[in-house]
Design an enzyme around this catalytic site. Structure first.
Site, PDB file in Angstrom:
ATOM      1  N   TYR A 105       0.848  -1.200   0.000  1.00  0.00           N
ATOM      2  CA  TYR A 105       0.000   0.000   0.000  1.00  0.00           C
ATOM      3  C   TYR A 105       0.876   1.241   0.000  1.00  0.00           C
ATOM      4  O   TYR A 105       1.920   1.282   0.671  1.00  0.00           O
ATOM      5  CB  TYR A 105      -0.865   0.058   1.267  1.00  0.00           C
ATOM      6  N   TYR A 144      -0.444  -9.990   0.854  1.00  0.00           N
ATOM      7  CA  TYR A 144       0.647  -9.413   1.649  1.00  0.00           C
ATOM      8  C   TYR A 144       0.563  -9.962   3.071  1.00  0.00           C
ATOM      9  O   TYR A 144      -0.507 -10.366   3.539  1.00  0.00           O
ATOM     10  CB  TYR A 144       0.599  -7.882   1.648  1.00  0.00           C
ATOM     11  N   ARG A 154      -2.874 -11.789   4.034  1.00  0.00           N
ATOM     12  CA  ARG A 154      -4.195 -11.421   3.529  1.00  0.00           C
ATOM     13  C   ARG A 154      -4.344 -11.892   2.084  1.00  0.00           C
ATOM     14  O   ARG A 154      -3.447 -11.662   1.264  1.00  0.00           O
ATOM     15  CB  ARG A 154      -4.393  -9.889   3.526  1.00  0.00           C
ATOM     16  N   HIS A 157      -7.247  -8.422  -2.203  1.00  0.00           N
ATOM     17  CA  HIS A 157      -8.587  -7.849  -2.006  1.00  0.00           C
ATOM     18  C   HIS A 157      -8.589  -6.385  -2.399  1.00  0.00           C
ATOM     19  O   HIS A 157      -7.544  -5.730  -2.429  1.00  0.00           O
ATOM     20  CB  HIS A 157      -9.044  -8.007  -0.552  1.00  0.00           C
ATOM     21  N   HIS A 159     -10.751  -2.901  -1.228  1.00  0.00           N
ATOM     22  CA  HIS A 159     -11.700  -2.324  -0.268  1.00  0.00           C
ATOM     23  C   HIS A 159     -12.760  -1.518  -1.023  1.00  0.00           C
ATOM     24  O   HIS A 159     -12.419  -0.749  -1.941  1.00  0.00           O
ATOM     25  CB  HIS A 159     -10.982  -1.379   0.690  1.00  0.00           C
TER      26      HIS A 159
END
Lengths: 234, 194
Positions: A105, A144, A154, A157, A159
């Site tokens: 991110y 990640y 995780r 995905h 959000h």
């Protein structure tokens, strides 16, 4: 008096509980007292409603926010937003955010040693059309690691954030990809008790909307709470 | 009977929401120099008393006259141009937030009841699989609060008081109200099932 305007309650197992000890961060953050039931008054059946005024012309295309193209697998994510009565939710603001194709991110608290991409910010917006349909162009995010346990990862995905039509319909969720083996061991995905409800968060490969020689499409429909009773059919 | 479509489950906002497209205006619903401006300042604490420094709060409220800027509020109560009634803030390193707004007017409740001035507030954070919803009421609206149909359902005095924003004694301008949100513990805030 408020009954005809109320929004339907979710069914048992459809929503995650606040306390889900397998997701460690819930332990100190889940309230311990029972929630107080709130009748749906004017304060809950109204709510922030935003549309086109919040969206720039390229906000729906996360691959065109910089001078160059981001690295990774370009994808189209599209679908329909409707309520639980099957009615489309038109002209509604949607927000998304995600990791890049390396699982990183663009965020100061993300220390994962994977590369940032100077051509990818990871945030987007769009507005549903008259039929409740939406479409984003982005890059497929990667898995990640996270600190939930020493080997927690995780699943990939995206959000999603939606306002819907009222304060009572506000939803923030995550979309997952079909066939991801990490889904079976993800504490956040598996917090949803009902398996059918859980799998509503997994998008479907959509060859019909795939653009040949350019990008695979994934379809993700979203269902917000609908009205308990609709006085007028129309 | 129409088929019910199952609703999409909620998932946590997670720790990385700062990469969302920034919300214009943040939690300033009016300019700080607006003649009726108030600040609502507070913090969010977890069950260990630690600040929740990675949460998003959202608020929704009526205008000073008690009118919501929404199509379903069709009453003959004036709208205020430019006042939308929505704000979003990210808590800082100390778990604190600062809302700049106006005190809303009263709005109708179920039946013939009148709801005291209040602001709906949602908390989204890592560790919250679904948003937590509470309401900010005002400690200096005692008479209206006593008649409020929602506050009246909360009979434990200590619990009810968790919903009150308290005017700060300093008496400066604009007025400041303090509102603490405790996710757990002896002062756990009342959260609602909406």
């Amino acid at each position: 008096m408020d009954r005809p305007n109320s929004y339907k309650r979710d069914e048992a197992g459809e929503q995650p509980p606040y306390l889900h000890p397998e997701y460690r961060s819930t332990v100190l953050r889940a309230p311990k007292q029972p929630l107080v039931p709130l009748p749906h008054t004017l304060s809950e059946i109204t709510g922030p409603v935003y549309g086109h005024e919040k969206v720039g012309p390229l906000d729906h295309d996360l691959t065109r926010q910089h001078d160059g193209e981001p690295l990774g697998e370009r994808i189209i994510v599209l679908g329909r937003v409707m309520d639980s009565n099957g009615r489309p939710v038109p002209d509604a603001l949607m927000e998304i955010w995600q990791a890049n194709s390396a699982g990183r991110y663009r965020h100061e608290v993300d220390n994962h040693p994977a590369p940032l991409d100077p051509n990818f910010s990871g945030g987007g917006r769009c507005v549903t059309d008259a039929g409740g349909r939406y479409r984003f162009v982005t890059i497929k995010p990667a898995a990640y690691p996270w600190g939930n346990d020493p080997n927690a990862w995780r699943p990939a995905h995206i959000h999603f954030s939606l306002f819907g039509t009222a304060f009572a319909t506000r939803l923030i969720t995550q979309m997952y990809f079909p066939g991801d083996p990490l889904l079976a061991c993800d504490a956040i995905f598996n917090s949803i008790p009902d398996a059918g409800a859980r799998h509503r968060l997994v998008c479907r490969l959509d060859l019909e909307h795939t653009e040949p020689e350019w990008a695979l499409a994934y379809e993700f429909d979203i269902v917000l709470r609908g009205r308990d009773a609709t006085p007028m059919e129309g | 009977m129409a088929t019910r479509h199952g609703t999409t489950p909620s998932q946590t906002i997670g720790p990385f929401h700062r990469i969302m497209v920034p919300w214009e205006g943040g939690a300033e619903l009016v300019a700080p120099d607006h003649p009726a401006a108030i600040h609502i300042q507070g913090c969010i604490l977890d069950g260990a008393g630690q600040p929740v420094d990675d949460s998003v709060i959202e608020i929704w409220q009526a205008n000073v006259h008690g009118r919501y800027a929404h199509a379903e509020d069709t009453r003959e109560v004036p709208l205020v141009e430019g006042f939308e009634g929505f704000g979003r803030a990210i808590t800082d390193g100390d778990g604190r937030f600062d809302i700049v707004t106006v005190k809303p007017g009263c709005v109708p409740g179920p039946g013939e009841t009148v709801q005291a001035p209040h602001i709906a507030l949602s908390v989204f954070a890592r560790g919250l699989l679904k948003q937590l919803v509470t309401r900010i009421y005002f400690a200096d609206e005692a008479a209206a609060n006593d008649q409020d149909p929602v506050l009246r359902t909360i009979t434990e005095p200590g619990r009810r008081d968790t919903l009150l924003a308290v005017p700060r004694a300093s008496g400066g301008a604009p007025p400041v109200y303090d509102f603490e949100i405790c996710l757990q513990g002896p002062r756990e805030t009342v959260f609602f099932d909406v």
